[in-house]
Structure formats: structure tokens, C-alpha cells
Enzyme design. Structure first.
Site, PDB file in Angstrom:
ATOM      1  N   ASP A 136      39.360  40.557  41.499  1.00 36.69           N
ATOM      2  CA  ASP A 136      38.499  40.524  40.309  1.00 36.69           C
ATOM      3  C   ASP A 136      38.846  39.311  39.444  1.00 36.69           C
ATOM      4  O   ASP A 136      40.004  39.117  39.085  1.00 36.69           O
ATOM      5  CB  ASP A 136      38.639  41.819  39.504  1.00 36.69           C
ATOM      6  CG  ASP A 136      37.470  42.023  38.557  1.00 36.69           C
ATOM      7  OD1 ASP A 136      37.172  41.106  37.763  1.00 36.69           O
ATOM      8  OD2 ASP A 136      36.852  43.102  38.608  1.00 36.69           O
ATOM      9  N   SER A 182      31.567  42.317  36.148  1.00 34.59           N
ATOM     10  CA  SER A 182      32.116  42.916  37.367  1.00 34.59           C
ATOM     11  C   SER A 182      31.201  43.995  37.938  1.00 34.59           C
ATOM     12  O   SER A 182      31.211  44.235  39.142  1.00 34.59           O
ATOM     13  CB  SER A 182      33.491  43.529  37.095  1.00 34.59           C
ATOM     14  OG  SER A 182      34.420  42.510  36.873  1.00 34.59           O
ATOM     15  N   THR A 206      34.372  47.983  39.640  1.00 32.88           N
ATOM     16  CA  THR A 206      34.279  47.624  41.069  1.00 32.88           C
ATOM     17  C   THR A 206      34.341  48.856  41.978  1.00 32.88           C
ATOM     18  O   THR A 206      33.411  49.081  42.755  1.00 32.88           O
ATOM     19  CB  THR A 206      35.349  46.571  41.435  1.00 32.88           C
ATOM     20  OG1 THR A 206      35.239  45.482  40.535  1.00 32.88           O
ATOM     21  CG2 THR A 206      35.184  46.095  42.865  1.00 32.88           C
ATOM     22  N   ASP A 218      41.536  39.493  36.793  1.00 27.52           N
ATOM     23  CA  ASP A 218      40.532  39.356  35.731  1.00 27.52           C
ATOM     24  C   ASP A 218      41.122  39.639  34.349  1.00 27.52           C
ATOM     25  O   ASP A 218      40.800  38.954  33.380  1.00 27.52           O
ATOM     26  CB  ASP A 218      39.397  40.341  36.026  1.00 27.52           C
ATOM     27  CG  ASP A 218      38.345  40.377  34.936  1.00 27.52           C
ATOM     28  OD1 ASP A 218      37.679  39.352  34.740  1.00 27.52           O
ATOM     29  OD2 ASP A 218      38.205  41.425  34.280  1.00 27.52           O
ATOM     30  N   HIS A 257      41.088  37.252  31.174  1.00 26.18           N
ATOM     31  CA  HIS A 257      40.579  37.594  29.844  1.00 26.18           C
ATOM     32  C   HIS A 257      41.654  37.366  28.783  1.00 26.18           C
ATOM     33  O   HIS A 257      41.368  36.909  27.683  1.00 26.18           O
ATOM     34  CB  HIS A 257      40.131  39.061  29.789  1.00 26.18           C
ATOM     35  CG  HIS A 257      38.784  39.292  30.382  1.00 26.18           C
ATOM     36  ND1 HIS A 257      37.637  38.858  29.783  1.00 26.18           N
ATOM     37  CD2 HIS A 257      38.403  39.914  31.529  1.00 26.18           C
ATOM     38  CE1 HIS A 257      36.601  39.199  30.535  1.00 26.18           C
ATOM     39  NE2 HIS A 257      37.037  39.830  31.606  1.00 26.18           N
ATOM     40  N   ASP A 307      34.540  38.567  42.446  1.00 21.92           N
ATOM     41  CA  ASP A 307      33.236  38.928  41.865  1.00 21.92           C
ATOM     42  C   ASP A 307      32.727  37.817  40.950  1.00 21.92           C
ATOM     43  O   ASP A 307      31.536  37.646  40.762  1.00 21.92           O
ATOM     44  CB  ASP A 307      33.327  40.271  41.137  1.00 21.92           C
ATOM     45  CG  ASP A 307      34.539  40.392  40.230  1.00 21.92           C
ATOM     46  OD1 ASP A 307      35.353  39.448  40.147  1.00 21.92           O
ATOM     47  OD2 ASP A 307      34.674  41.445  39.582  1.00 21.92           O
ATOM     48  N   HIS A 308      33.658  37.035  40.385  1.00 22.55           N
ATOM     49  CA  HIS A 308      33.347  35.941  39.455  1.00 22.55           C
ATOM     50  C   HIS A 308      34.679  35.322  39.092  1.00 22.55           C
ATOM     51  O   HIS A 308      35.728  35.820  39.504  1.00 22.55           O
ATOM     52  CB  HIS A 308      32.651  36.472  38.195  1.00 22.55           C
ATOM     53  CG  HIS A 308      33.408  37.599  37.547  1.00 22.55           C
ATOM     54  ND1 HIS A 308      34.559  37.393  36.811  1.00 22.55           N
ATOM     55  CD2 HIS A 308      33.218  38.944  37.586  1.00 22.55           C
ATOM     56  CE1 HIS A 308      35.022  38.565  36.419  1.00 22.55           C
ATOM     57  NE2 HIS A 308      34.241  39.532  36.869  1.00 22.55           N
ATOM     58  N   HIS A 327      33.895  35.336  31.288  1.00 24.10           N
ATOM     59  CA  HIS A 327      33.630  35.079  32.703  1.00 24.10           C
ATOM     60  C   HIS A 327      32.940  33.730  32.816  1.00 24.10           C
ATOM     61  O   HIS A 327      32.279  33.297  31.881  1.00 24.10           O
ATOM     62  CB  HIS A 327      32.685  36.137  33.273  1.00 24.10           C
ATOM     63  CG  HIS A 327      33.314  37.477  33.406  1.00 24.10           C
ATOM     64  ND1 HIS A 327      32.679  38.549  33.989  1.00 24.10           N
ATOM     65  CD2 HIS A 327      34.528  37.936  33.032  1.00 24.10           C
ATOM     66  CE1 HIS A 327      33.475  39.598  33.963  1.00 24.10           C
ATOM     67  NE2 HIS A 327      34.603  39.261  33.385  1.00 24.10           N
TER      68      HIS A 327
HETATM   69 ZN   LIG Z   1      36.166  40.596  33.457  1.00 26.63          ZN
END
Ligand SMILES: [Zn+2]
Length: 478
Positions: free
Chosen positions: A45, A94, A147, A268, A272, A310-311, A441
Site C-alpha cells: 500500500d 486505497s 484493501t 502507506d 502519510h 495501489d498508488h 497520495h
Molecule cells: Zn493512503
């Protein structure tokens, strides 16, 4: 060779089945001949290309001249676009990305495997289950996070955490193995879903030690944290994703094969938080998981492993330019991950420790496992005073004034956390594209890695929906 094999198979299939209905099924049969028995889909992620690249240097052996390939580099097959349905613009969250990876359909941000009209979409995990395969999810977030939820559930909004948890029972149990966090959602005052899983025949564990003593051929729910698991840096098992994945493969093995989703969920969260230390430790846990799966595929060549993101998150950049007035200026092109390799506590945990204790410079160095300067120490102390001041102001507010701040309660460690991450960014020369403290993101294409049987299907520049479409095809769906 492929042609020859399918010709042999068709002949065998035809000789085994004499009725016309059976012989019409030969295309499914030949498909299954070329299809892997087990499919392991892994999502990092937030793991954009800057993360996998940074990990190569993080993982580099400083005693050798060459820069070693990372375990990711070895399996690189291409890249994937990640944009959501047009209604949500170009940058995915996500939920929309996981829906695309799980169903092959683009949707709006926040959607959990429902389309833009909020209609449920079949997921590859659900389809695999319908084909008689075992299924599992192994994540480092809560198991009802965006997810895993997108493979197991359907909901118009990812934030409906309790409803998504409830659906894991109410809409039929779809997996044989669930490993991750989530006590807060599964053991609630209004409902105890753990007991409901037990009543449905599941074994339940809540400690990593129990992973090695699981009863085989019995479904299992393993929850190891209130929400997400602790950061890899702070967890008692720093490589908990690889540990859980290893245990899951043992539970899932069966003659019909399995589909498993694995997610390194917290890369992720590191992005962040603009926290390179936490992010690299999460990457390291994922790398160990891939190393284990390399060995697994060598022993079980009928297995396909796909890894993508996912990104990307936080606009991580490997190198930064600081202001000219900053005496820590790195005008050279440098990224220096040395201190990240030895870091033994997350910046978040360090900030709490620093807030609650009067640490000396030496104690700070010992806690972080790298040396900070006296200027850094001054910055930390200043941020602690700031944290105390903000907290005191909050305490003096009337109940009514506090209400306007909703649930927000300032913590002394808040400014300390910002300070320690700044110190680490300057020492490593790490940059972030986001000016907000909760990094955004970004829409950059993400890398795709694949190995094992059927991995050639994922080559080149593809879209996130192609990954689900290919998996559906490999699972015999027309
Ligand atoms: Zn995120």
C-alpha cells in the site's frame, strides 16, 4: 510447447469424457493446465517507485563496491496505471485502487468493491472460493481496512468499518485464513465477531507465537492488534508480515489450490506520516515476505506471485534540496540511508518516550540508535516545550470550547514527532512532495512484479484493472 501440451490435454480430456457436454468443457480444462494452482496477490500500500528504489539503497551492502539488486528488482515485469473512475479524478485512494485490483472495474474513491452506481462487483477472491479454492487474507492493517475489505466485502464507503466487519459473517464467510489487526472492530460491546467466527468452526489466535501451533485444515482468524498492527519497528515481531504469510501458506495448501491476498498495509501510513524510517522498515518486512515466497515458489512451481502498489504516497523523493540558509544544506546529490538501517524505534514511539521522560543527549542517541547533534537536541527540547504549551492551552478551554475541536486532543508528543522526522529527513536527505503533515497520495504509475506460473501475463505497461482481469482468466472465468 504450450500448443503441444494443450493438444495432449484435450486428447486426454476427450478420452476421459464421452458426453458432448463434457467435451465442451475442454477449454476450461486446457486453461487450468496453464493456470497456476495457487495465486498470491500482494499489495504494497502506497509503494510507489520511489519506495522500491529507496529500498534498494537502504538494502545496499556498504562493504561492497556494487549496489546489490533488491529482491523486488529481480522480479520487475512492468508498471501499472492507478487512476480511479473519472468521477474521482486522476488520484486514487486505497479503496478504489483495491476495487480495481480485486474486480477489474474502476470506481470512485472510498468505494469497497461496488461500482459507480454502488452495485456490488464480483471479486477474484469470491470467484476463487466459488471454484473450490481456499482463500486467505494476510495484512498489517486491520483486516476490515480498505484493501482486504475490497476482496472480501461490498460497501459504499470504506469508513463503515463496523459494517464491513459484520459483513465478514453476515454475507457468508469467504476466507479460510484472516491474519491482521482489528480487535476494536471484531470484539465490540454490541457484537463479538470473534465468538461468531469460533461458532462457525474457526480457531482464533491473538499472539504471533500461536502461528506455529495452528491446527491444519481448520480455518483460522488471527487478530494481533486493536486496529492496525504496531509499526514493524515497534512490533515484537519486526517481520510479522513474512511470519503470517508463511503460516497462511501452510493453512491454505490443499489439492484445489488457493487464492491469497497479502498486504504490506503500512508503507502507506509511513508515506502519510512522511516518515522514511517507518516506511523503510515496512518495506523490509515486505522484502522478507518476497524472499520467503521465492523459496516457496521454487518448491511449489504451481504458484503465481504478483506484487504491485495501489498508488504512491507522500511524494517521497530520494534526495532533497534544503534552503540556502540552512546550515545542514546538502548541495551535493546525496541520499544517506545509513541511520535508517540501524533505527530500532519508530519516530512515533520515540516522540512518546521523549515526551514522557527527561532524556539526556546520550539517552536520546541510545534510544534512536544513531547520534543526534546538540542542535538537534535543542530542537527536540523546544518542540517538547511547544507540545506542553499547546496541551496546557487546551486544558484551560471550557467544555464548550473543547467541543468545537471535536475529538481532537493535542498531545505533547505531536511537535516532537514532527521534529524527529525533520531531523531524520535532514540526516538522510529525504524529501516529500507534500506540504501537509498528513502526506497525500500521488498519481504516479506503480511498479509491477511477478514470478511463478503465469507471471508472463503481467508484463509491460498495464492498468490496475488488468491485474484482476488476468487473475480472473487464470481462474478460468470467461
Ligand atoms: Zn493512503
Amino acid at each position: 510447447m504450450k500448443k503441444l501440451l494443450s493438444a495432449v490435454f484435450v486428447t486426454l480430456a476427450l478420452s476421459a469424457c464421452t458426453t458432448p457436454e463434457h467435451s465442451s468443457n475442454t477449454s476450461v480444462g486446457s486453461n487450468s493446465l496453464n493456470s497456476p494452482k495457487n495465486i498470491i496477490m500482494i499489495v504494497g500500500d502506497g509503494m510507489g517507485p520511489a519506495y522500491t528504489t529507496a529500498y534498494r539503497y537502504f538494502n545496499d551492502d556498504p562493504t561492497t563496491v556494487e549496489i546489490e539488486q533488491s529482491v523486488f528488482d529481480k522480479h520487475y515485469v512492468g508498471s501499472s496505471s492507478t487512476y480511479p473512475a473519472k468521477v474521482s479524478g486522476y488520484i486514487t485512494d486505497s479503496a478504489a485502487a483495491a476495487t480495481a485490483l480485486a474486480t477489474g472495474v474502476k470506481t470512485y474513491n472510498d468505494a469497497i468493491s461496488v461500482d459507480t452506481n454502488k452495485k456490488p462487483l464480483l471479486t477474484v477472491l469470491e470467484w476463487a472460493k466459488q471454484q473450490g479454492k481456499k482463500t486467505g487474507v494476510v495484512v498489517t492493517s486491520q483486516i476490515n481496512h480498505a484493501t482486504p475489505a475490497s476482496y472480501l466485502s461490498h460497501n459504499e464507503n470504506r469508513n463503515n468499518y463496523n459494517a464491513i466487519a459484520d459483513s465478514y459473517i453476515d454475507n457468508g464467510i469467504k476466507a479460510d485464513v484472516y491474519f491482521g489487526g482489528g480487535w476494536n472492530y471484531f470484539i465490540r460491546e454490541d457484537r463479538n465477531l470473534v465468538n461468531e467466527f469460533k461458532a462457525a468452526g474457526f480457531q482464533y489466535i491473538d499472539d504471533y507465537n500461536q502461528l506455529s501451533t495452528l491446527v491444519l485444515n481448520k480455518p483460522v482468524l488471527g487478530l494481533f492488534g486493536d486496529k492496525g498492527l504496531p509499526w514493524a519497528l515497534d512490533d515484537k515481531e519486526k517481520h510479522r508480515l513474512s511470519l503470517m504469510t508463511k503460516a497462511a501458506t501452510k493453512q491454505l495448501e490443499n489439492p484445489n489450490g488457493y487464492f491469497m491476498l497479502v498486504e504490506a498495509s503500512q508503507i502507506d501510513w509511513g508515506g502519510h506520516g512522511r516518515d522514511i524510517g517507518a516506511a523503510m522498515a515496512e518495506m523490509d518486512d515486505l522484502a522478507k515476505t518476497i524472499v520467503f515466497l521465492e523459496e516457496y515458489v521454487a518448491k511449489n512451481p504451481d504458484t503465481l506471485v504478483i506484487l504491485t502498489a495501489d498508488h504512491s504516497t507522500g511524494g517521497l523523493s530520494i534526495g532533497r534540496k534544503t534552503a540556502k540558509s540552512n546550515k545542514d544544506i546538502h548541495s551535493k546529490y546525496l541520499w544517506q540511508p545509513e541511520i535508517l538501517r540501524t533505527l530500532s524505534i519508530s519516530p512515533e514511539e520515540f516522540a512518546k518516550t521523549f515526551a514522557n521522560n527527561n532524556l539526556t543527549l546520550q539517552q536520546v542517541n541510545e534510544t534512536l540508535n544513531f547520534e543526534v547533534s546538540s542542535d538537534d537536541m535543542a530542537l527536540l527540547l523546544e518542540s517538547k516545550h511547544e507540545g506542553i504549551k499547546i496541551f496546557e492551552i487546551y486544558q484551560q478551554l471550557s467544555e464548550e470550547q473543547r467541543q468545537t475541536k471535536k475529538k481532537w486532543i493535542p498531545k505533547v508528543e505531536g511537535p516532537i514527532l514532527i521534529a524527529i522526522k525533520k531531523i531524520i529527513d535532514i540526516k538522510t536527505n529525504t524529501g516529500w512532495g507534500s506540504i501537509s503533515h498528513s502526506g497525500t497520495h500521488t498519481a504516479v504509475d506503480v511498479p509491477v512484479y511477478a514470478f511463478g506460473k503465469g507471471s508472463e501475463q503481467f508484463k509491460g505497461q498495464i492498468d490496475n484493472t488488468d491485474i484482476a482481469k488476468n487473475i480472473f482468466t487464470l481462474l478460468g472465468k470467461k
